[in-house]
Enzyme design. Structure first.
Site, PDB file in Angstrom:
ATOM      1  N   SER A   1       0.850  -1.205   0.000  1.00 20.69           N
ATOM      2  CA  SER A   1       0.000   0.000   0.000  1.00 20.69           C
ATOM      3  C   SER A   1       0.874   1.240   0.000  1.00 20.69           C
ATOM      4  O   SER A   1       0.660   2.177  -0.765  1.00 20.69           O
ATOM      5  CB  SER A   1      -0.882   0.084   1.245  1.00 20.69           C
ATOM      6  OG  SER A   1      -1.214  -1.162   1.738  1.00 20.69           O
TER       7      SER A   1
ATOM      8  N   CYS B   1      -0.239   0.080  13.169  1.00 19.73           N
ATOM      9  CA  CYS B   1      -1.702   0.160  13.211  1.00 19.73           C
ATOM     10  C   CYS B   1      -2.185  -0.387  14.552  1.00 19.73           C
ATOM     11  O   CYS B   1      -3.113  -1.173  14.610  1.00 19.73           O
ATOM     12  CB  CYS B   1      -2.336  -0.561  12.026  1.00 19.73           C
ATOM     13  SG  CYS B   1      -1.868  -2.281  11.882  1.00 19.73           S
TER      14      CYS B   1
HETATM   15  N1  SAM Z   1       3.882  -1.299   4.735  1.00 16.69           N
HETATM   16  C1  SAM Z   1       2.949  -2.318   4.359  1.00 16.69           C
HETATM   17  C2  SAM Z   1       1.848  -1.703   3.536  1.00 16.69           C
HETATM   18  O1  SAM Z   1       1.537  -0.537   3.728  1.00 16.69           O
HETATM   19  O2  SAM Z   1       1.287  -2.401   2.676  1.00 16.69           O
HETATM   20  C3  SAM Z   1       2.378  -3.050   5.549  1.00 16.69           C
HETATM   21  C4  SAM Z   1       3.447  -3.625   6.407  1.00 16.69           C
HETATM   22  S1  SAM Z   1       2.845  -4.679   7.682  1.00 16.69           S
HETATM   23  C5  SAM Z   1       2.304  -3.583   8.856  1.00 16.69           C
HETATM   24  C6  SAM Z   1       4.350  -5.253   8.360  1.00 16.69           C
HETATM   25  C7  SAM Z   1       5.126  -6.159   7.452  1.00 16.69           C
HETATM   26  O3  SAM Z   1       6.388  -6.426   8.075  1.00 16.69           O
HETATM   27  C8  SAM Z   1       4.510  -7.522   7.202  1.00 16.69           C
HETATM   28  O4  SAM Z   1       4.379  -7.716   5.818  1.00 16.69           O
HETATM   29  C9  SAM Z   1       5.512  -8.519   7.781  1.00 16.69           C
HETATM   30  O5  SAM Z   1       5.626  -9.713   7.026  1.00 16.69           O
HETATM   31  C10 SAM Z   1       6.790  -7.719   7.712  1.00 16.69           C
HETATM   32  N2  SAM Z   1       7.860  -8.108   8.661  1.00 16.69           N
HETATM   33  C11 SAM Z   1       7.746  -8.800   9.820  1.00 16.69           C
HETATM   34  N3  SAM Z   1       8.961  -8.932  10.393  1.00 16.69           N
HETATM   35  C12 SAM Z   1       9.840  -8.283   9.592  1.00 16.69           C
HETATM   36  C13 SAM Z   1      11.248  -8.084   9.633  1.00 16.69           C
HETATM   37  N4  SAM Z   1      11.970  -8.554  10.654  1.00 16.69           N
HETATM   38  N5  SAM Z   1      11.831  -7.406   8.633  1.00 16.69           N
HETATM   39  C14 SAM Z   1      11.098  -6.919   7.598  1.00 16.69           C
HETATM   40  N6  SAM Z   1       9.758  -7.069   7.494  1.00 16.69           N
HETATM   41  C15 SAM Z   1       9.146  -7.756   8.482  1.00 16.69           C
END
Ligand code: SAM
Length: 321
Positions: free
Chosen positions: A127, A247
């Site tokens: 997004s 969020c």
């Molecule tokens: N920014 C995205 C959007 O707006 O579409 C949403 C991100 S979501 C809140 C958090 C993301 O962080 C998830 O896709 C998850 O798989 C990823 N994630 C979890 N641990 C992580 C790490 N250690 N390093 C990078 N990404 C990670």
């Protein structure tokens, strides 16, 4: 009638929200019962907001553009079939991205410019990467990183659908990626840390969050969020900015993370005031017997009952030295 199972909020979650909101707790509970608003973001890489507006109105959709300065943000007033927003030709063509209004705010705060070097540390499903790409008009470079392979595929398909041509997609843990980039001497103009979080702000649209909610997870996530944010700040240019967003309402994942980096980096960073087009409440300075630096008040708490959106937290950190 829908036969989908719904899960009630856990008592400890409600107790915490009551503590956070005081008198406003009842308004919060009321808004959770209300159907979420359908919103989209016009993808200005492919179509102008005024042209998309005409196309969507011709389909019979009632559209509102709630913010004069951000005509790309649109609310669909008509009642839609489940999944209808994601099935239209305009969606397939990448003319818009289905995105909750609160989730558009971190990139408004980041305000990336054409030609800059930008890192999106936790990017899937994309997004905000696609929103960054639109703001940069496909000029400059975005490194869009994601740790999960399944989610990486969705990120790739969304950037492609939206015509984002300046994004390099990487699959790494965000902390290791920043370390590697630091070793290679990369420094960024802007970085988005849209951190993995407990998702308390999404309960309205994703009731299963109630089932998953767990205080132990909040503590684990807080640790990960602190290391992601520290690693990101280390690869910021002098004068560069990181937007940290979640969020969730949990202070351990928000103000506590900011307070941690303020202690790590001292006077080399500052938390900047941000102006967003919706009602924000200042970050809190005390929670469960812990007190945080006064600077965390410059961050924004976005509650569902204030703007009829999801809940979010947004903060902007500037590297001074
Ligand atoms: N920014 C995205 C959007 O707006 O579409 C949403 C991100 S979501 C809140 C958090 C993301 O962080 C998830 O896709 C998850 O798989 C990823 N994630 C979890 N641990 C992580 C790490 N250690 N390093 C990078 N990404 C990670």
């Amino acid at each position: 009638m829908s036969s989908r199972k719904t899960y009630p909020p856990k008592p400890l979650f409600l107790e915490r929200m009551k503590k956070l909101l005081g008198k406003d707790f009842d308004n919060y509970l009321k808004i959770l019962e209300k159907q979420p608003v359908n919103s989209i973001r016009c993808n200005t890489l492919k179509i102008k907001p005024e042209e998309l507006l005409i196309r969507l109105e011709n389909k019979g959709w009632g559209i509102i553009q709630p913010f004069k300065n951000f005509p790309e943000i649109m609310i669909i007033k008509s009642s839609l079939q489940p999944g209808e927003l994601g099935r239209s030709l305009e969606h397939l063509l990448g003319y818009y991205y289905v995105q909750e209004i609160a989730s558009m705010l971190p990139v408004l705060a980041l305000n990336p410019k054409p030609g800059e070097l930008v890192l999106d540390v936790a990017a899937a499903p994309g997004s905000k990467t696609t929103q960054i790409g639109a703001k940069m008009e496909n000029r400059g470079t975005i490194i869009a990183n994601e740790v999960s392979i399944g989610r990486l595929k969705i990120l790739a398909s969304n950037t492609e659908r939206c015509g984002v041509l300046n994004a390099i997609i990487t699959k790494k843990d965000g902390v290791s990626l920043c370390k590697k980039l630091k070793e290679q001497g990369f420094l960024f103009d802007r970085i988005l840390v849209d951190a993995p979080c407990s998702g308390e702000g999404t309960i309205r649209s994703s009731n299963v969050t109630n089932l998953m909610w767990n205080p132990k997870t909040i503590i684990q996530l807080s640790k990960l969020q602190k290391s992601l944010l520290v690693s990101a700040i280390e690869i910021l240019k002098q004068g560069g900015e990181v937007v940290y967003s979640t969020c969730t309402h949990a202070p351990e994942e928000n103000e506590e993370v900011l307070d941690f980096v303020l202690n790590e980096f001292g006077k080399n960073i500052s938390i900047e005031r941000i102006s967003l087009p919706i009602k924000c409440r200042p970050g809190i300075k005390e929670w469960n017997g812990n007190s945080y630096s006064k600077e965390v008040e410059n961050s924004c708490r976005i509650y569902p009952q204030d703007n009829d959106t999801e809940g979010f937290f947004v903060a902007k950190i500037r590297r001074i030295k």
